[in-house]
Every structure is written in structure tokens, then in C-alpha cells.
Design a protein around this motif. Sequence first.
Motif, short mmCIF file in Angstrom:
data_model
loop_
_atom_site.label_atom_id
_atom_site.label_comp_id
_atom_site.label_asym_id
_atom_site.label_seq_id
_atom_site.Cartn_x
_atom_site.Cartn_y
_atom_site.Cartn_z
N ILE A 24 7.90 1.94 6.86
CA ILE A 24 9.33 2.26 6.85
C ILE A 24 10.05 1.18 6.04
O ILE A 24 10.05 0.01 6.41
N PRO A 25 10.67 1.56 4.90
CA PRO A 25 11.40 0.55 4.13
C PRO A 25 12.68 0.12 4.85
O PRO A 25 13.34 0.93 5.49
N ILE A 26 12.96 -1.17 4.74
CA ILE A 26 14.17 -1.71 5.36
C ILE A 26 15.28 -1.67 4.29
O ILE A 26 15.33 -2.51 3.40
N GLY A 69 -0.07 6.80 10.62
CA GLY A 69 0.36 5.53 10.03
C GLY A 69 1.47 5.73 9.03
O GLY A 69 1.42 6.64 8.21
N ASN A 70 2.48 4.88 9.11
CA ASN A 70 3.63 4.98 8.20
C ASN A 70 4.12 3.60 7.82
O ASN A 70 3.84 2.62 8.48
N LEU A 122 0.86 -1.18 0.00
CA LEU A 122 0.00 0.00 0.00
C LEU A 122 0.90 1.24 0.00
O LEU A 122 1.95 1.24 0.64
N ILE A 130 10.51 -6.53 3.72
CA ILE A 130 11.17 -5.39 3.10
C ILE A 130 10.63 -4.06 3.62
O ILE A 130 11.19 -3.01 3.33
N ASN A 131 9.54 -4.12 4.41
CA ASN A 131 9.01 -2.92 5.07
C ASN A 131 8.62 -3.26 6.50
O ASN A 131 8.31 -4.41 6.82
N LEU A 132 8.59 -2.21 7.32
CA LEU A 132 8.03 -2.34 8.67
C LEU A 132 6.87 -1.35 8.75
O LEU A 132 7.02 -0.19 8.39
N GLY A 133 5.72 -1.82 9.19
CA GLY A 133 4.57 -0.93 9.38
C GLY A 133 4.67 -0.27 10.75
O GLY A 133 5.12 -0.88 11.71
N ARG A 134 4.28 1.00 10.81
CA ARG A 134 4.31 1.71 12.09
C ARG A 134 3.04 2.54 12.25
O ARG A 134 2.77 3.44 11.43
N VAL A 165 -2.27 9.77 7.62
CA VAL A 165 -1.48 8.71 6.99
C VAL A 165 -0.70 9.27 5.80
O VAL A 165 -1.02 10.33 5.29
N LEU A 195 -8.37 1.96 10.54
CA LEU A 195 -7.22 1.77 9.65
C LEU A 195 -7.00 0.32 9.26
O LEU A 195 -7.20 -0.59 10.08
N PRO A 198 -1.35 3.47 4.71
CA PRO A 198 -2.43 2.69 5.31
C PRO A 198 -3.79 3.17 4.78
O PRO A 198 -3.99 4.35 4.52
#
Lengths: 303, 254
Positions: B35-37, B32-33, A255, A279-283, A303, A270, A258
Motif C-alpha cells: 500500500i503506497p503512503i 499479499g499487497n 517489488l 513510502i509503502n506499507l506491506g500487508r 499476490v 512468500l 510479493p
Amino acid sequence: MDRRKFITNTAATSALIGLGGLSLSSCLGKSKKHLTILHTNDVHSHIDPFPKDHAQYPNLGGIARRASLVEQIRKENPNTLLFDAGDIFQGTPYFNFYGGELEFKLMSMLRYDAATIGNHDFDNGLDGLYAQLPNAKFDFISANYDFTNTLMDGHVKPYRVFTVDGIKIGVFGLGVALEGLVMKKLYRETKYLNPIEVAQTMSHTLKIEEKCDLVVCLSHIGYSYGDDQRPSDLKLAAQTEYIDLIIGGHTHTFLDKPTIAVNRKGQNMLINQVGCYGINLGRIDFYFDVQNSSSAEGVSIVV
Amino acid sequence: MVLKMTHFVIFITLTVSVSCRQSPEKLVGITGNQIPITDSLHGMDSILTYVASYGKHIDEVLDEQLAYAPVKITKEDGSYNSSEGNLMADIVMERANPVFESRTGKKIDFVLINFGGLRSSISKGPVSARTAYEVMPFENHIMVVELSGKSVGKLIDFLVASHTAHPISGLHIVLDKNDRLRSVDIQGKPFDKNRHYFVATSNYLLGGGDHMDFFKEAIQVTDIDYLIRKAMIDYFTKNDTITAAVDDRFIKVK
């Protein structure tokens, strides 16, 4: 007067007053509360970063980098929870060689708080999943897989309530239909229950009975299937209430940001999913204030 | 005096708890975010060290040379059959048949797997377990399906219509110059639509993959608990030299 007794009394009294004064000031809402929820999904045993020359995801991902990022965020805000929305297993030789041992051990080192169960987490059968449970220092939660007649019985909770800085966060899990997706001999007597019906009950239990401030769903049912009749996160959002956040998985959906969805009561909530392979971390950050403060009604979502 | 103080403390505590109940924390904002690793994050040393101890063993096992390929083996070198497809189907036949025979007393008549399931060619040079992981990253395993002659007829029609070099072994299909079926032999004998055949395939195709719907007509299915990748590794371990070629198992006459 007995001097010793006087000192004891005074000390006890001041301690109590001190305590009262402290809760009083926090009660007046001088300091807002801040909760951070971090999440992954469909990591599929991707422990190392992708090679630099990889066609799709060059030099992205890697659990050691994710560990650094999570640690950095926890330093900023100790009130942080870390979740995974399933399909931890299958995708690299790490899984073929060690059956998920390394995945669970590393997630424990990163201090994951809970994960739900994806279809690929059955890839070594119920026995294979059960055998790796001792390596997981986090909970498995799934409300719509009934493991009653299997060896997983008692090892998966429908939901968990976390209390962080006085905020109650109710988290329940949902899994995808197994028939046609996973071989019967792998999931055996595991029963799949309708995720939307289960979510309607779960969200009510967590919000009304458990009096949670926040309700989070770890979903491996998939983000959306177009016109298909299959349950999805978008349908789940529209047909339930009380859920504040759906952390999705299964469809490997990337996405841009969010999704702000509207629940059956017309309230915003949400949905987030962060693609796949770590490859990503959601926060997601939640900010709380006291009810009678001057802040405007409603929740602002950015967002 | 002491008594009074105690009362005072209780009074304050009560007030505090009551007022707290009247004004609990309320959610006011959400951000909401994603974050690319990326490599801008330095990998945590303790995790890297821990992973390396597992990775070293994997690399040792995967990269140990099992055999040698004198020429490149690819699925792209033929129209109706290919060197890699032939190798794969022949490996399945050679490795699965003894297992099936020991369990059921019957023999596999032919093999059909899918062209799309071969994910990489085999380069000229050393062949290792990693080669098998590259060609067959999926956990597909071998199933032996009993099909009626009628269902096998549909299978052959599917192959004739597909214009794809799906890997086969034990079958000999000849098309005329107009792409019409001229002859079919199974294990060297003409196809007999009045008998049953035992077909080895993958659980993926049996489950409806690649729309090979004739497998839904299976009379009986035997799971021999053998991963295709494991069959490849076993074959590479047993044979020093891995060779394969396009042949006449599925051809069109000019």
C-alpha cells in the motif's frame, strides 16, 4: 434444599455449559480466522513525507499517514501485527539530532510489535542503540547477532511467539554481516552468525518445538545479490523449510508484488520487501480454517 | 443429580478439547499487497503534533545563519580542482590538524577526500548548518592515515589517472601538456618517496570506497572522532564570509 446453594450450583453449571458450547461451535469452524501482518523496512528516519518537488518520491511517505493507515486496518481486523525489518536509524536530521529517540517513540505510538536490527541501527554504536531502548515499547529480535559480550546482552531476543485469536505466530530476526559494512568500534563484540544456518534451527524450533501455526522471518540480510555468494532472502527461502513469510530489508528492493518462492521441501512461501523510507506499507493477510472442513488441500496464495 | 451434572460438564469439556486438538486451524489462503503512503491518507493529528515539537527545534538549529557566501561555491567549476573541493579539503586540514597534533604531536601533510562525496553546491547567500547537511549528508568522519612514500606515489598516480577534481589540500600537482606528472610538492617541499606522510581522509575512502586502494597500505590509522560535517559547521561558525576559488593546487601546463 438450601435455596442459596441451588442457585450457585445452577449458575456455575450453566456458565460451564455456555463456555463448552462456545468452544464447540468455534471448533466446528463456522468462522474462519484472519490474521493481518503489516510491515516496513529501511525507513531510515524518514518521519516527514518527501517534499512535493522531490525528484524520486514526491509527496510520498510520512509516519503520520502511516499511522492513519495502520489504525484503519486495525479497525477492519483487530488481529493485526506490525513489524519492521531494520534500518530504522539514519537518513534525516531527526536521527542526527535525537539519536533515534523520535523514531522509537513514534513506532511505539503506532504500536509496532517487533523489529529486527539493521546495520545502520549500529550507527551510534552499541551505546547509542542501548540508550534509545527505553523509548521502544516493542521487542528487538535477532537470532544471528550474538550480543553476549556486549551491553545489549539480554535486550534482544532471538525470536518471539505472538498468540493472536488463538493462532500462534513465531517471529525470528536475521541481520546482515557487519564486517566491512559497519565500523568495528560501533558493533564491537557483537558476533555475526551464518543467517541461513541459524534460520534452519530457528524455523524448526518455532514450528516443531513451539508448535507455531505460522513462522515469520524479519530479515535484514537483503533480497538478492545476483550471482554473489552472500546469503540473501532468495537463498534463505530455498534452503529452509517451515518459514511462511520472509519480511525483508537492507537492499531497498521495490517489488511489484510479493515474491512467491519455493522452500527446500518444494512448498510455496512468500518474501516481501517494500523498498525504503516508509513510502509503502506491506500487508500480508493469512486466512485459517479448521483442518477437517471441506476446503481443498494446500494454501492458495494470491499476490 | 448435582453430581451427575458435574460429570456431564466435564465430559463435554473433554470432548471439546480433544476434538479441537484433532482439528487445529489450518492455513488455507494468503494474500499479499503493498500500500503506497500517499497524500490520500490524512496524517494522524496526534503524530503530526508530536513530530512538530521535535522538528521545530531542528529547523531552528539548522536554519540559523552562521555565515554568508558572496558567490556560489560548486565542485563543477574546474577540471583538476574546484572551488567547493578546495574549500572542503582546506576545512578538513584547518579543523583536523590541531586535533591530530594535540593527540600525536605530528602534523597532517595533506588531505584527500572524494569528489563524489560532495552532494550539493553551496548557494550564494546565507550559510547555515543545513548547508553542511546538504553538502555532506553522510556520517563520514576524518581519519589520519600514515602512508609510506611508495603508497603516496600510488595515491598521486591515482589522482593523475582519475581526471576527476578530487578535493585535496597541502598537495601541489603539476601535469605537463600530455597529462604526465611534471612535479609534486607536499607542504611546499618536493615529494620525497623515502619518507612517510600523514594523510587526512574519510573513513569511507579508508574502507575501500571509490577504489582508493592505496589506503589499504596504511601503516597506522588515527581516528580523530571528527565528522566532516561537524568540521564544516565549526568552520562556518568561526568565519563570517565563506569564499573559495579554483587555484593552482592541481593544474596542467599548456
